[in-house]
Design a protein around this motif. Structure first.
Motif: not given
Length: 431
Positions: A368-373
């Motif tokens: 999720x962190x990578x996707x939101x970045x």
């Protein structure tokens, strides 16, 4: 319910298509999206690994009616307020970022046909009104004006979900004989006219399958092209009187809100069982953990409420068959762009409380962190530039050409580098 909200609700819940079939309410459509979240979440790792959303998932979105929300009634759609679509994206984003992103990109194009010559919609939906359209809007290739239409040549990047599309919108800048830009077009081409090139190897939103499209001397007839900048009523029906950029940019912001809400969901689950390694006490008792969660939620809720308010204000204009005033539009662009930054901040707040467990690939929070970045790096979320544009506008400075409207007179200020020069390639299918 506020007066503003009532305007949207009355349009959403009581509409029906011409054949007499009832249209689901906004609440019912959101319930359908919410019901899909567990399955989407369960398959998110597989989607990322495959670098493509399964066709079965797209079919489920079809069956739920999500592709009909913005589709004009002429072709069997429900012609609903764009906020309904945005609420769906906010829910789907809680499950699988890449699947929700595909729904956002592939589902927003139905709205675009409300701006175009009806012959374009007839070409696409004349035999099958469930046909899906992909896109690549970055003006990376070359457009040439010819008799009866246009020729397209070049390679267009980041066409999200393109494996599911039978047509695609292609973005291109249009120049006059002297080299001065005078418009920015979206041109509709069938799948038989372009090659899909797989170059989508990325660290975030990997499952979106945002590959490149290659076009060689592709002819596009006049009726399959429209200006993405020329904002006027010109006989459009009510739900298509919103500005092009406002609808498209807000859709991106909406799905990113879903990503951030997914992080909250995961964080709450993990903190229910975690214990502090030093004290043995539940980590949920830590004031710092509680503070981070509260501040993350506040950022996400503020982003969502801001988008809702923007759409409420704009809807008051379009229901009176008025265009949304330029003064408002300049503010709205920053309102939407701030969403990416604030949701990114929210996820980072939560991620930092996970310590080492957050770095394992088995922990969905890192995905999720990578996707939101990745999502927050989308050109529509460029809060820095939009803040500067708004500030300059409020100080009496001119707006950039070809962003809010066509310049009244094309001159030196309209001269820009050739197509693709200086363009941000991370636009993932949107302008």
């Amino acid at each position: 319910m506020t007066a503003d909200t009532a305007i949207i609700s009355s349009q959403v819940d009581t509409a029906s298509i011409s054949c007499g079939d009832p249209v689901p309410s906004s609440d019912e459509l959101v319930r359908r999206a919410t019901a899909m979240v567990p399955k989407l979440r369960a398959q998110a790792d597989e989607v990322e690994e495959a670098r493509m959303v399964p066709r079965e998932t797209i079919e489920q979105f079809k069956q739920a009616g999500f592709f009909r929300i913005l589709q004009p009634k002429r072709w069997g759609g429900w012609e609903m307020n764009p906020i309904v679509f945005m609420r769906i994206l906010m829910e789907l984003g809680r499950g699988c970022s890449s699947s929700a992103w595909n729904m956002m990109i592939l589902g927003i194009h139905q709205w675009e046909f409300g701006l175009m010559d009806p012959r374009a919609g007839d070409d696409v939906w004349g035999k099958d009104n469930t046909t899906i359209i992909a896109s690549s809007y970055p003006p990376a290739g070359k457009l040439t004006r010819v008799e009866g239409g246009y020729l397209l040549n070049g390679r267009w990047p980041t066409s999200s979900g393109t494996d599911h599309g039978q047509w695609a919108f292609i973005g291109a800048n249009q120049f006059d004989a002297s080299g001065a830009m005078f418009d920015r077009k979206a041109l509709l081409v069938p799948r038989t006219d372009y090659e899909i090139f797989d170059d989508w190897f990325v660290f975030g939103l990997a499952g979106t399958g945002s590959k490149s499209l290659i076009l060689k001397d592709v002819f596009v007839p006049e009726h399959r092209a429209h200006s993405m900048v020329d904002y006027r009523s010109s006989g459009r029906s009510e739900m298509y009187l919103y500005p092009f950029n406002m609808v498209f940019f807000s859709a991106v912001s909406s799905v990113i809100i879903g990503f951030a809400q997914a992080a909250v969901d995961i964080f709450r689950e993990q903190m229910q069982t975690r214990r502090d390694t030093a004290t043995g006490l539940p980590t949920a008792l830590s004031p710092y953990v509680k503070d981070r969660l509260g501040n993350a939620v506040a950022r996400i809720r503020s982003s969502r409420m801001r988008l809702e308010q923007v759409m409420n204000e704009a809807t008051q204009h379009v229901t009176r068959r008025e265009l949304v005033p330029l003064d408002d539009r300049v503010h709205y662009m920053l309102d939407g762009a701030r969403v990416g930054r604030e949701c990114e901040e929210a996820v980072l707040l939560l991620y930092k409380s996970l310590s080492a467990r957050g770095i394992y690939k088995s922990n969905p929070m890192q995905r999720v962190l990578r996707d939101v970045l990745a999502g927050a790096n989308h050109i529509t979320q460029n809060a820095d530039d939009f803040a500067g544009i708004l500030g300059g506008y409020l100080l009496g400075q001119p707006l950039p050409p070809f962003m809010y409207e066509l310049p009244a007179v094309t001159g030196v200020e309209a001269r820009v580098p050739p197509s693709g020069a200086g363009d941000r390639s991370a636009s993932f299918g949107c302008p």
